[in-house]
Enzyme design. Structure first.
Site, short mmCIF file in Angstrom:
data_model
loop_
_atom_site.label_atom_id
_atom_site.label_comp_id
_atom_site.label_asym_id
_atom_site.label_seq_id
_atom_site.Cartn_x
_atom_site.Cartn_y
_atom_site.Cartn_z
N HIS A 1 0.98 -0.94 -0.60
CA HIS A 1 -0.25 -0.07 0.59
C HIS A 1 0.89 1.28 -0.10
CE1 HIS A 1 -3.19 -2.87 2.17
NE2 HIS A 1 -3.62 -2.27 1.09
N LYS B 1 -18.29 -5.55 7.59
CA LYS B 1 -16.69 -6.66 7.18
C LYS B 1 -16.27 -6.04 8.53
CE LYS B 1 -13.03 -6.83 3.50
NZ LYS B 1 -12.89 -5.47 1.98
N ARG C 1 -1.39 -6.53 -8.28
CA ARG C 1 -0.54 -7.19 -7.83
C ARG C 1 -0.65 -8.50 -8.89
NH1 ARG C 1 -3.05 -8.17 -1.71
NH2 ARG C 1 -5.40 -7.32 -3.04
N SER D 1 -2.87 -7.71 3.20
CA SER D 1 -3.49 -7.55 4.58
C SER D 1 -3.56 -8.89 5.19
CB SER D 1 -4.26 -6.75 4.96
OG SER D 1 -3.75 -5.45 4.16
#
Ligand code: ADP
Length: 164
Positions: free
Chosen positions: A23, A47, A96, A134
């Site tokens: 990030h 979430k 990614r 993460s």
């Protein structure tokens, strides 16, 4: 370093639960390219984040304090509404691997359908950060592994505290 053509304000939305070096790379490159990056941390009641909103905001502010042009905010609801409120020119997202592509494409089409003023600009992450996520970082920390090479110093400490 790039030659900056026009000064623009990029909105970089995400959960950042927690922020990783991937990030951070995107934030730095976004600032080099556009001049200004607003890191917008999503407050999503559906979430369950491992780090609460205040902690995530602190982690990002601490990690980005040496970078010119960064603002850190939180938001609820639609990304395009946040972009409008913040007077952003574009939405910044990272890619990614192919596995990110389908999801990211879907979000960018959705955002365009909601408000066609906002283009999403994707930056391909550096290869050495492409394995970072993460959730993977939390998995490593949960099993007592080192995370200092994956996340900023303060986040590594927070991870130890969370999982010890
Ligand atoms: P979300 O929950 O919206 O997917 P994340 O916090 O996981 O939010 O990610 C925010 C953005 O950062 C996404 O565009 C994601 O693809 C990108 N990103 C995540 N990890 C990396 C990384 N290692 N390198 C570059 N970009 C990344």
């Amino acid at each position: 370093m790039y030659v900056q053509v026009v000064e623009m304000k990029a909105l970089y939305p995400g959960s950042f639960d927690p922020i990783t070096f991937g990030h951070l790379e995107l934030i730095k490159r976004g600032c080099d390219l556009f001049g200004e990056v607003i890191v917008a941390v999503l407050k999503n009641p559906h979430k369950n984040a491992d780090f609460d909103l205040k902690t995530r905001l602190n982690q990002i502010s601490e990690a980005t304090k040496g970078i010119n042009g960064v603002t850190v905010i939180s938001f609820e609801g639609l990304t395009v509404n946040c972009a409008k409120k913040e007077k952003a020119d574009l939405i910044l997202r990272g890619l990614r691997a192919m596995s990110d592509f389908e999801y990211e494409l879907q979000i960018s089409h959705t955002n365009r359908s909601l408000n066609s003023s906002y283009e999403t600009v994707f930056l391909a992450t550096e290869a050495h950060h492409s394995f970072l996520s993460s959730s993977m970082v939390k998995e490593v920390a949960r099993f007592g592994g080192k995370t200092e090479h994956m996340v900023p110093e303060g986040v590594a400490k927070d991870l130890k505290r969370l999982f010890n």
